[in-house]
Design a protein around this motif. Structure first.
Motif, PDB file in Angstrom:
ATOM      1  N   LEU A  47       0.826  -1.205   0.000  1.00  0.00           N
ATOM      2  CA  LEU A  47       0.000   0.000   0.000  1.00  0.00           C
ATOM      3  C   LEU A  47       0.862   1.258   0.000  1.00  0.00           C
ATOM      4  N   LEU A  48       1.935   1.261   0.769  1.00  0.00           N
ATOM      5  CA  LEU A  48       2.833   2.420   0.789  1.00  0.00           C
ATOM      6  C   LEU A  48       3.491   2.639  -0.566  1.00  0.00           C
ATOM      7  N   ALA A  49       3.756   1.560  -1.277  1.00  0.00           N
ATOM      8  CA  ALA A  49       4.394   1.667  -2.588  1.00  0.00           C
ATOM      9  C   ALA A  49       3.402   2.038  -3.688  1.00  0.00           C
ATOM     10  N   GLU A  50       2.203   1.480  -3.626  1.00  0.00           N
ATOM     11  CA  GLU A  50       1.257   1.614  -4.734  1.00  0.00           C
ATOM     12  C   GLU A  50       0.176   2.670  -4.512  1.00  0.00           C
ATOM     13  N   ARG A  51      -0.123   2.975  -3.247  1.00  0.00           N
ATOM     14  CA  ARG A  51      -1.209   3.916  -2.957  1.00  0.00           C
ATOM     15  C   ARG A  51      -0.768   4.912  -1.890  1.00  0.00           C
ATOM     16  N   ARG A  52       0.435   5.384  -2.033  1.00  0.00           N
ATOM     17  CA  ARG A  52       1.044   6.227  -1.012  1.00  0.00           C
ATOM     18  C   ARG A  52       0.196   7.445  -0.653  1.00  0.00           C
ATOM     19  N   GLU A  53      -0.350   8.112  -1.646  1.00  0.00           N
ATOM     20  CA  GLU A  53      -1.132   9.320  -1.381  1.00  0.00           C
ATOM     21  C   GLU A  53      -2.407   9.032  -0.603  1.00  0.00           C
ATOM     22  N   ASP A  54      -2.859   7.787  -0.631  1.00  0.00           N
ATOM     23  CA  ASP A  54      -4.080   7.414   0.085  1.00  0.00           C
ATOM     24  C   ASP A  54      -3.816   7.045   1.537  1.00  0.00           C
ATOM     25  N   VAL A  55      -2.571   6.678   1.866  1.00  0.00           N
ATOM     26  CA  VAL A  55      -2.324   6.083   3.183  1.00  0.00           C
ATOM     27  C   VAL A  55      -1.361   6.872   4.064  1.00  0.00           C
ATOM     28  N   ILE A  56      -0.743   7.921   3.544  1.00  0.00           N
ATOM     29  CA  ILE A  56       0.221   8.664   4.351  1.00  0.00           C
ATOM     30  C   ILE A  56       0.118  10.154   4.043  1.00  0.00           C
ATOM     31  N   TRP A  57       0.200  10.962   5.083  1.00  0.00           N
ATOM     32  CA  TRP A  57       0.146  12.414   4.922  1.00  0.00           C
ATOM     33  C   TRP A  57       0.750  13.061   6.151  1.00  0.00           C
ATOM     34  N   CYS A  58       1.445  14.180   5.952  1.00  0.00           N
ATOM     35  CA  CYS A  58       2.026  14.905   7.074  1.00  0.00           C
ATOM     36  C   CYS A  58       2.089  16.389   6.748  1.00  0.00           C
ATOM     37  N   ASP A  59       1.527  17.193   7.632  1.00  0.00           N
ATOM     38  CA  ASP A  59       1.676  18.637   7.555  1.00  0.00           C
ATOM     39  C   ASP A  59       3.154  18.959   7.814  1.00  0.00           C
ATOM     40  N   PRO A  60       3.796  19.758   6.973  1.00  0.00           N
ATOM     41  CA  PRO A  60       5.206  20.083   7.227  1.00  0.00           C
ATOM     42  C   PRO A  60       5.464  20.610   8.641  1.00  0.00           C
ATOM     43  N   ALA A  61       4.486  21.309   9.206  1.00  0.00           N
ATOM     44  CA  ALA A  61       4.649  21.838  10.554  1.00  0.00           C
ATOM     45  C   ALA A  61       4.645  20.739  11.609  1.00  0.00           C
ATOM     46  N   ALA A  62       4.206  19.537  11.234  1.00  0.00           N
ATOM     47  CA  ALA A  62       4.142  18.422  12.182  1.00  0.00           C
ATOM     48  C   ALA A  62       5.346  17.498  12.084  1.00  0.00           C
ATOM     49  N   MET A  63       6.332  17.873  11.277  1.00  0.00           N
ATOM     50  CA  MET A  63       7.473  16.991  11.071  1.00  0.00           C
ATOM     51  C   MET A  63       8.199  16.668  12.380  1.00  0.00           C
ATOM     52  N   SER A  64       8.395  17.665  13.228  1.00  0.00           N
ATOM     53  CA  SER A  64       9.116  17.397  14.482  1.00  0.00           C
ATOM     54  C   SER A  64       8.324  16.445  15.374  1.00  0.00           C
ATOM     55  N   ALA A  65       7.003  16.584  15.394  1.00  0.00           N
ATOM     56  CA  ALA A  65       6.174  15.667  16.179  1.00  0.00           C
ATOM     57  C   ALA A  65       6.265  14.256  15.617  1.00  0.00           C
ATOM     58  N   ALA A  66       6.223  14.119  14.288  1.00  0.00           N
ATOM     59  CA  ALA A  66       6.330  12.806  13.663  1.00  0.00           C
ATOM     60  C   ALA A  66       7.689  12.172  13.955  1.00  0.00           C
ATOM     61  N   GLN A  67       8.732  12.968  13.943  1.00  0.00           N
ATOM     62  CA  GLN A  67      10.059  12.455  14.274  1.00  0.00           C
ATOM     63  C   GLN A  67      10.118  11.974  15.724  1.00  0.00           C
TER      64      GLN A  67
END
Length: 270
Positions: A47-67
């Protein structure tokens, strides 16, 4: 349809759930590995390879939280059978995954069975600022991104002002090092883990799907993680109670799944 099944539900998820259904969770228990790990991770990779836009998203401002979420997860993985070796992680199924802090949600999506949603306080509400969701149950990530809790639940008739306040208090009050958890349980005809579209046919279901949902405060960013570990097992259970506008009823709901009470992030529309 992709068939990936566990042998059984965890003991704590075999009974009915009730609103609010929230219980304390051990600090290291918001991630789990079960017997379906290899198969689920293979499906997640596709799914990450074939439907990436459907399964993953991150606001650039949330990058530190995701890290930070990735960092916190990496500290728990050795206790779950992983081997962390510098910039790589060796999974229980033998796969080696490179740790990429420039793409933290993608890395998490290749390491853990849980779907991960990140919510951060913006004004008076928590807003979905990042997520990797490979196994949605009748909701689409694209419909929820960047939206506050009240908007996330707009399709749910029972999500009234009182419940909205209770959920917001829950997200405000959860403390770092003291996660919370709950579960839901549904009956399905289709056992596929990836079901972003609403079911329209009514059926008692031959499979039981249960989500263990944890609410975890990050210690540095103060972001809240909503993690979702999904079990699908064969064999229908007796019709459980599901909530209606008049209280609780028994039987299949109009979208073809039997619902237990749910008001968390992944609550399903009635």
């Amino acid at each position: 349809m992709t068939l990936i099944l566990q042998n059984d539900l965890p003991d704590a998820q075999r009974g009915p759930s009730r609103l609010p259904g929230i219980a304390p969770c051990a600090p290291d228990d918001w991630l789990r590995v079960d017997e379906a790990y290899a198969a689920q991770m293979g499906y997640r990779a596709a799914l990450l390879a074939e439907r990436r836009e459907d399964v993953i998203w991150c606001d650039p401002a949330a990058m530190s939280a995701a890290q930070e979420v990735l960092k916190e997860a990496l500290m728990l993985l050795p206790g779950l059978g992983f081997r962390v070796d510098g910039s790589a992680v060796h999974r229980p199924d033998g796969q080696r995954i490179k740790v990429d802090f420039d793409a933290p949600l993608n890395t998490l999506g290749q390491l853990v069975q849980e779907d991960i949603c990140i919510l951060e306080k913006r004004g008076d509400q928590h807003v979905l600022t990042g997520a990797v969701v490979c196994f949605p149950a009748n909701w689409r990530l694209a419909d929820k991104v960047g939206r506050p809790l009240t908007d996330i639940h707009v399709p749910v008739e029972d999500y009234d002002t009182d419940i909205a306040r209770r959920v917001q208090r829950l997200f405000d009050g959860v403390q770092a090092g003291r996660p919370l958890w709950r579960f839901n349980k549904l009956q399905y005809r289709n056992p596929d883990l990836h079901q972003p579209r609403r079911i329209t046919d009514v059926d008692d279901g031959t499979f039981v799907r249960s989500e263990r949902q944890c609410i975890v405060r990050m210690p540095q960013s103060q972001a809240v993680v909503f993690s979702i570990h999904t079990w699908v097992v064969r064999g229908a259970e007796p019709p459980p109670l599901f909530r209606t506008g008049e209280g609780f009823s028994v039987g299949p709901t109009p979208d073809g799944a039997v619902h237990l009470t749910s008001f968390a992030l992944c609550v399903r529309p009635y």
